[in-house]
Enzyme design. Sequence first.
Site, PDB file in Angstrom:
ATOM      1  N   TYR A 158     -10.891   1.327  10.856  1.00  0.00           N
ATOM      2  CA  TYR A 158     -12.150   1.667  10.096  1.00  0.00           C
ATOM      3  C   TYR A 158     -12.439   0.559   8.768  1.00  0.00           C
ATOM      4  O   TYR A 158     -13.487   0.750   8.240  1.00  0.00           O
ATOM      5  CB  TYR A 158     -12.139   3.103   9.430  1.00  0.00           C
ATOM      6  CG  TYR A 158     -10.813   3.328   8.698  1.00  0.00           C
ATOM      7  CD1 TYR A 158     -10.746   3.020   7.378  1.00  0.00           C
ATOM      8  CD2 TYR A 158      -9.884   4.135   9.131  1.00  0.00           C
ATOM      9  CE1 TYR A 158      -9.731   3.162   6.529  1.00  0.00           C
ATOM     10  CE2 TYR A 158      -8.639   4.393   8.406  1.00  0.00           C
ATOM     11  CZ  TYR A 158      -8.691   3.990   7.086  1.00  0.00           C
ATOM     12  OH  TYR A 158      -7.520   4.257   6.406  1.00  0.00           O
ATOM     13  N   LYS A 159     -11.593  -0.507   8.855  1.00  0.00           N
ATOM     14  CA  LYS A 159     -11.920  -1.551   7.774  1.00  0.00           C
ATOM     15  C   LYS A 159     -12.658  -2.598   8.444  1.00  0.00           C
ATOM     16  O   LYS A 159     -13.885  -2.480   8.703  1.00  0.00           O
ATOM     17  CB  LYS A 159     -10.608  -1.963   7.254  1.00  0.00           C
ATOM     18  CG  LYS A 159      -9.941  -0.821   6.310  1.00  0.00           C
ATOM     19  CD  LYS A 159      -8.551  -1.148   5.742  1.00  0.00           C
ATOM     20  CE  LYS A 159      -8.105   0.186   4.870  1.00  0.00           C
ATOM     21  NZ  LYS A 159      -6.630   0.169   4.825  1.00  0.00           N
ATOM     22  N   ARG A 188     -12.268  -4.180  -6.600  1.00  0.00           N
ATOM     23  CA  ARG A 188     -12.118  -5.143  -5.505  1.00  0.00           C
ATOM     24  C   ARG A 188     -13.395  -5.277  -4.844  1.00  0.00           C
ATOM     25  O   ARG A 188     -14.119  -4.258  -4.944  1.00  0.00           O
ATOM     26  CB  ARG A 188     -11.299  -4.273  -4.713  1.00  0.00           C
ATOM     27  CG  ARG A 188     -10.581  -4.587  -3.657  1.00  0.00           C
ATOM     28  CD  ARG A 188      -9.275  -3.816  -3.172  1.00  0.00           C
ATOM     29  NE  ARG A 188      -9.986  -2.675  -2.392  1.00  0.00           N
ATOM     30  CZ  ARG A 188      -9.557  -1.913  -1.572  1.00  0.00           C
ATOM     31  NH1 ARG A 188      -8.253  -2.433  -0.851  1.00  0.00           N
ATOM     32  NH2 ARG A 188      -9.875  -0.910  -0.876  1.00  0.00           N
ATOM     33  N   PHE A 211       0.677  -1.044  -0.002  1.00  0.00           N
ATOM     34  CA  PHE A 211      -0.070   0.060   0.005  1.00  0.00           C
ATOM     35  C   PHE A 211       0.885   1.281  -0.025  1.00  0.00           C
ATOM     36  O   PHE A 211       1.916   1.257   0.659  1.00  0.00           O
ATOM     37  CB  PHE A 211      -1.078  -0.020   1.326  1.00  0.00           C
ATOM     38  CG  PHE A 211      -2.002   1.102   1.226  1.00  0.00           C
ATOM     39  CD1 PHE A 211      -3.161   0.734   0.561  1.00  0.00           C
ATOM     40  CD2 PHE A 211      -1.694   2.237   1.770  1.00  0.00           C
ATOM     41  CE1 PHE A 211      -4.172   1.585   0.520  1.00  0.00           C
ATOM     42  CE2 PHE A 211      -2.790   3.156   2.042  1.00  0.00           C
ATOM     43  CZ  PHE A 211      -3.960   2.900   1.209  1.00  0.00           C
ATOM     44  N   ASP A 225       1.477  -4.886   8.743  1.00  0.00           N
ATOM     45  CA  ASP A 225       0.720  -4.012   8.577  1.00  0.00           C
ATOM     46  C   ASP A 225      -0.635  -5.045   8.175  1.00  0.00           C
ATOM     47  O   ASP A 225      -0.711  -5.511   7.413  1.00  0.00           O
ATOM     48  CB  ASP A 225       0.853  -3.214   7.249  1.00  0.00           C
ATOM     49  CG  ASP A 225      -0.378  -2.047   7.003  1.00  0.00           C
ATOM     50  OD1 ASP A 225      -1.353  -2.355   7.659  1.00  0.00           O
ATOM     51  OD2 ASP A 225      -0.262  -1.102   6.479  1.00  0.00           O
TER      52      ASP A 225
END
Length: 412
Positions: A222-223, A371, A126, A197
């Site tokens: 928040y995921k 995705r 990322f 991560d």
Amino acid sequence: MIPTRADLAALDALDELAPLRALFTLPEGVIYLDGNSLGALPRATAGRVAEVVRAEWGQGLIRSWNDAGWMAMPGRVGDKIARLVGAAAGAVVVGDSTSVNIFKLLGAALAGRPGRRVIVSEARNFPTDLYIAEGLAALLERGHRLRLVEDAGIVDAIDDDVAVVMLTHVNYHTGAMHDMAAVTAAAQAKGALVLWDLAHSAGAVPVDLGGCDADLAVGCGYKFLNGGPGAPAFLYVAPRLQEAMRYPLTGWLGHAAPFAFEPGYRPAPGIAQAMVGTPPVISLAALEVGVDIALQAPMAAVRAKSVRQTGLFATLLAERCGGWGFTLASPADPARGGSQVCLAHDEAYPIMQALIGRGVIGDFRAPDIMRFGITPLYTRFVDLWDAAEALAAVMEGGEWRNPRHGVRRAVT
Ligand SMILES: *Cc1c(COP(=O)(O)O)cnc(C)c1O
């Protein structure tokens, strides 16, 4: 054999996690396959946040730092997240963003390996992880550099000059999952630290930081933890490393005695040293609601459902949409991936926009990835059937060719 919609409905009827869906607010007419980017809203969040705002802040005012346990929240929520990622109590603290936590842990890792100059990561990591490493290396001016390798070459790229290996456990782009235990052991054998991560792992796939003897980790609130937009992130430091860590951000809440107001910095013991400034209380309260739900779901059941759903969705997409030039970009064997299905297509952006127009929400990752996040806490099996049908309809009708679907928005 290709399953029918009735087969999928039968799986929903047998699904032991199905009741958890009622703990979320999901809009009518929407199939939400983007919980890996922004998790859905738990029903209890609004009430809890209102309580914190009205009673704890409104009535308690500054007394609530003590009386409502505000000061303890980063550690309390951290201990709950620790249970989701196989870490001991006292190994995780919540605060700051994932990006900032990478800076803190990477800075401390480089300080802890003074003779070594290399950070190993993946070219397809990322971007924020790579950008932070780049900025930190420039700031330190000690010749640190990033060595970017392909997935398969990671272990070979670890030599005596590597200070830290920084990897995202489940890749945001492909959904491929690293073998945490194997990479950690290989890096440690070469004297390097590993920073994991867990943005696409925490709450989504089994993680055993303690069992892998992992060094360092960060993760996102928040995921899959459903903490809300911009929810604070978490970080993990193995207890055996905590006392020796020297973070590049030395704020007052990482001080041994914040309320002594001493002019000089003295590190706090334990994980508290990794804290920087005042905790975001309202956001922490929202995050805790999401984490509490994740703790209700046995991880083995979450993983079993996720593997089954990602596999079935890939099968349905291949069956219904196979003729239109899509290629599966996530692992063909769902056991080797995280909780997402990715398709590559040259027209991925307008196709995803047209699909969102039909109420099936996934996202687009440049340059060509569609995705779909699978969240076993609220994704139903029939949703996957309906989403594959919707994509087939978008392709059959050529809907995605409408020019309005090609207009790039700021967030994709
Ligand atoms: C989502 C994500 C981030 C987000 O970082 P923020 O600081 O919260 O913006 C970082 N790393 C990875 C791998 C991610 O997937």
